[in-house]
Scaffold this motif. Structure first.
Motif, PDB file in Angstrom:
ATOM      1  N   LEU A  29      12.326 -10.835   5.204  1.00  0.00           N
ATOM      2  CA  LEU A  29      11.318 -11.014   6.293  1.00  0.00           C
ATOM      3  C   LEU A  29      10.094 -10.687   5.361  1.00  0.00           C
ATOM      4  CD1 LEU A  29      10.022 -12.530   8.112  1.00  0.00           C
ATOM      5  CD2 LEU A  29       9.995 -10.097   9.598  1.00  0.00           C
ATOM      6  N   ILE A  30       9.924  -9.415   4.957  1.00  0.00           N
ATOM      7  CA  ILE A  30       9.177  -8.781   3.587  1.00  0.00           C
ATOM      8  C   ILE A  30       9.594  -8.078   2.558  1.00  0.00           C
ATOM      9  CG2 ILE A  30       7.683  -6.866   4.076  1.00  0.00           C
ATOM     10  CD1 ILE A  30       6.806  -7.400   6.756  1.00  0.00           C
ATOM     11  N   GLY A  31       8.573  -8.445   1.480  1.00  0.00           N
ATOM     12  CA  GLY A  31       8.841  -7.444   0.180  1.00  0.00           C
ATOM     13  C   GLY A  31       7.506  -7.113  -0.684  1.00  0.00           C
ATOM     14  N   GLY A  32       7.850  -5.759  -0.714  1.00  0.00           N
ATOM     15  CA  GLY A  32       6.655  -4.869  -1.216  1.00  0.00           C
ATOM     16  C   GLY A  32       7.019  -3.657  -2.416  1.00  0.00           C
ATOM     17  N   SER A  33       5.694  -3.160  -2.000  1.00  0.00           N
ATOM     18  CA  SER A  33       5.576  -2.068  -2.796  1.00  0.00           C
ATOM     19  C   SER A  33       4.612  -1.321  -3.241  1.00  0.00           C
ATOM     20  CB  SER A  33       5.999  -2.772  -4.433  1.00  0.00           C
ATOM     21  OG  SER A  33       5.034  -3.333  -5.308  1.00  0.00           O
ATOM     22  N   GLN A  34       4.456   0.045  -4.088  1.00  0.00           N
ATOM     23  CA  GLN A  34       2.709   0.485  -4.162  1.00  0.00           C
ATOM     24  C   GLN A  34       3.575  -0.326  -5.704  1.00  0.00           C
ATOM     25  OE1 GLN A  34       3.417   4.803  -3.510  1.00  0.00           O
ATOM     26  NE2 GLN A  34       2.080   4.891  -4.993  1.00  0.00           N
ATOM     27  N   ARG A  35       2.022   0.020  -5.860  1.00  0.00           N
ATOM     28  CA  ARG A  35       2.097  -0.964  -7.155  1.00  0.00           C
ATOM     29  C   ARG A  35       1.711   0.261  -8.607  1.00  0.00           C
ATOM     30  NH1 ARG A  35       3.568  -4.887  -4.271  1.00  0.00           N
ATOM     31  NH2 ARG A  35       1.459  -6.118  -3.052  1.00  0.00           N
ATOM     32  N   GLU A  36       2.457   0.448 -10.066  1.00  0.00           N
ATOM     33  CA  GLU A  36       1.859   0.850 -10.224  1.00  0.00           C
ATOM     34  C   GLU A  36       0.352   1.119 -10.890  1.00  0.00           C
ATOM     35  OE1 GLU A  36       2.223   3.286 -12.554  1.00  0.00           O
ATOM     36  OE2 GLU A  36       4.115   2.815 -12.696  1.00  0.00           O
ATOM     37  N   GLU A  37       0.126   2.286 -10.775  1.00  0.00           N
ATOM     38  CA  GLU A  37      -1.370   2.247 -10.770  1.00  0.00           C
ATOM     39  C   GLU A  37      -1.792   3.263 -12.504  1.00  0.00           C
ATOM     40  OE1 GLU A  37      -0.154   3.916  -9.904  1.00  0.00           O
ATOM     41  OE2 GLU A  37      -1.126   6.466  -9.243  1.00  0.00           O
ATOM     42  N   ARG A  38      -0.502   3.410 -12.582  1.00  0.00           N
ATOM     43  CA  ARG A  38      -1.140   3.710 -14.604  1.00  0.00           C
ATOM     44  C   ARG A  38      -1.234   3.004 -15.137  1.00  0.00           C
ATOM     45  NH1 ARG A  38       3.624   7.967 -12.438  1.00  0.00           N
ATOM     46  NH2 ARG A  38       4.363   6.186 -12.548  1.00  0.00           N
ATOM     47  N   LEU A  39      -1.881   3.052 -16.065  1.00  0.00           N
ATOM     48  CA  LEU A  39      -2.212   2.142 -17.238  1.00  0.00           C
ATOM     49  C   LEU A  39      -1.044   2.157 -18.009  1.00  0.00           C
ATOM     50  CD1 LEU A  39      -4.176  -0.537 -18.489  1.00  0.00           C
ATOM     51  CD2 LEU A  39      -4.936   1.707 -19.576  1.00  0.00           C
TER      52      LEU A  39
END
Ligand code: 4AD
Ligand code: MG
Length: 536
Positions: free
Chosen positions: A460-470
């Motif tokens: 129903l839901i797909g998510g994540s923590q995003r890669e914040e390191r360049l």
């Protein structure tokens, strides 16, 4: 006509005020007035310096709908003796010897208003036109009903048939029509009990969505529908182009499409590069979360995947919150709280429709949703989910092996069998099967992703923590064969004030399926778009 002409006159006064444009963004007065003339050709010349007068616009008055009369605890008893006008569509008409019962539905609720006509009723001579599907206006007085089905009915003083409906050709008859058939008459299916109820619950879920996020301090952001980037990197996008609009007789000629070295020359297209309908508003959402902290998008998204399943649409609506200064745990907590909130909201606010679904669509759905609203959700890692599936000794159609994506049958086994009908969050998937933007975990093999699975629907839901390191993000773009240059603005977020952030996407039609028990996603949206079908 007079009002339209007055409006046009009003419009035509405006160029006068623009005669000295302050900067070149304003079209010249000449250009404006000639464009307007095209739409207002019948307008007389403007009288010099006349102050226009017009008729006042009427006051907006909320109309009383059947739901307001019959929807309360007393089912309308407090309305007995009061005058009421009902406007709606005839569901059935039963003529007896001295009285005729007309069931009228105005869409505000499942219940019809039973309207009782006698030969003395004004308009009774139109009785032959009061057929299923006709639109009517009915005036009368609310009275206690003798019948067991309803507390009140309308003793009709006057009925007007507004739009007739030919009973021999109106496709929706009283006997229950199959959902497959109703898809072929999607323009009329909202007049059935099922599709009326789905539309109202869908509306309530949308309202509750905005309410949950607004009350939690999120800001609604409109992400673009046309985009040049592929958020999910899966290449399931629809092109948006004007290169094909060369309107030769019988359609665009293939050899009129500009090309260079045997390929389409996108530099000659509207946006001077390939453009698509968006598959997700997330990347744009992240930019606003990097300024406003917590945001959400709620809009249409498009996928050109050729999946003819009961869970896939080519056009669907997605809700995508993005939380700044947040990690995967915050993301999972937000997803669970949001889902529980909207489920509770419809249980409390759509009681009549939910009882209908419980009776006719999925037995036990109210209990199931009550459980979802009450119980804490569980979470487990992808690696543990693989162990669980292997340990089940169940024969699945698709293989189960670390590194392979979970299929619908696996997701449903986990929620429906292993966890007895509870939603389950699976986290930390192998990076190879997830999108480039997900944050790499320290093990180097998995990413901080999460999928929320629910019974019957699966993901129903797909998510994540995003890669914040360049540097990590650039590495992932390279590994995924995506062109870093076209993500320059997305990478900028990691160059200037990058923060840990996380978000998710919830497929709105899958939520409607989950909340109503409707089997097929094509019945959870008014006009489904699927491979081979874009009717209506
Ligand atoms: O898992 P998905 O592909 O995730 C994303 O698009 C992320 N960018 C979301 C984010 O993190 N902001 O899609 C999210 C959800 C799925 O879990 C599913 O509910 C729904 O969108 N979905 C579809 N619904 C109907 N038809 C389809 N073809 C769908 N594809 C995905
Ligand atoms: Mg997904």
């Amino acid at each position: 006509m007079a009002a339209a002409a007055a409006a046009c006159r009003l419009l035509r006064l405006a160029p006068r005020r623009l005669r000295k444009p302050r900067h070149s963004l304003f079209p010249t007065p000449l250009a404006l007035s000639s464009a307007w003339r095209r739409y207002c050709a019948a307008a007389p010349p403007v009288a010099a310096a006349a102050t226009p007068t017009g008729d006042a616009v009427g006051e907006f008055r909320r109309r009383i709908r059947v739901a307001e009369v019959k929807g309360g605890e007393d089912q309308g008893a407090a309305w007995v003796g009061k005058e009421l006008t009902v406007r709606g569509w005839v569901r059935t008409c039963r003529a007896q010897r001295t009285v005729t019962f007309v069931e009228v539905n105005d869409g505000s609720c499942l219940s019809n208003m039973q309207c009782v006509l006698t030969p003395e009723t004004e308009g009774y001579d139109q009785i032959d036109s009061i057929n299923t599907g006709a639109s009517v206006l009915v005036d009368g007085v609310v009275a206690s009903s003798q019948g067991g089905k309803q507390k009140v009915e309308l003793k009709v003083s006057k009925i007007i048939v507004i739009g007739e409906s030919d009973p021999t050709s109106f496709p929706i008859q009283k006997k229950r029509a199959s959902r497959e058939f109703l898809r072929t008459v999607a323009h009329l299916r909202p007049r059935t009990n099922t599709f009326g109820a789905v539309a109202r619950v869908r509306n309530a879920l949308a309202y509750a969505t905005h309410k949950f996020f607004q009350d939690s301090g999120f800001i609604w952001v409109s992400s673009p529908i046309i985009t040049a980037s592929d958020c999910e990197g899966a290449g399931e996008q629809f092109y948006v182009t004007t290169l094909l609009s060369n309107s030769a007789e019988g359609g665009c000629l293939v050899n009129s499409i500009p090309s260079k070295d045997g390929r389409v020359d996108w530099s000659q297209d509207f946006f001077c590069k390939p453009a698509f309908l968006t598959v997700s508003g997330q990347l744009n959402g992240e930019t606003y979360a990097s300024a406003l902290s917590d945001i959400y998008t709620f809009g249409p998204t498009f996928r050109a995947e050729n999946s003819n399943t009961s869970r896939h649409l080519a056009e669907f609506w997605m809700i995508e919150p993005e939380l700044a200064f947040a990690d995967l745990n915050d993301d999972m907590a937000c997803a669970s709280a949001y889902l529980q909130y909207v489920v509770k909201y419809i249980l409390e606010n759509c009681k009549e429709d939910m009882v209908f679904f419980d009776t006719w669509v999925e037995k036990g759905i109210i209990d199931r949703l009550n459980n979802v609203a009450e119980k804490n959700f569980v979470q487990m890692s992808y690696s543990d989910a693989i162990k669980l599936l292997i340990g089940s000794n169940k024969k699945f159609e698709f293989p189960v092996k670390w590194g392979l994506d979970l299929q619908s049958e696996h997701e449903r086994y986990i929620t429906e069998v292993a966890f007895g009908g509870s939603p389950v969050i699976i986290r930390d998937y192998p990076k190879e099967i997830k999108a480039f933007y997900m944050r790499q975990n320290d093990d180097g093999k998995t990413v901080a992703a999460m999928d929320l699975l629910v019974p019957r629907v699966g993901e129903l839901i797909g998510g994540s923590q995003r890669e914040e390191r360049l540097d990590y993000l650039e590495g992932r773009l390279d590994e995924s064969n995506l062109n870093k240059d076209s993500y320059w603005w997305y990478l900028d977020l990691r160059r200037y004030g990058s923060v840990p952030h996380a978000g998710f996407g919830l497929g709105f039609e899958r939520l409607v399926q989950f909340a109503t028990g409707i089997d097929n996603i094509r019945d959870a949206i008014p006009f489904p778009r699927v491979p081979g079908s874009a009717e209506f």
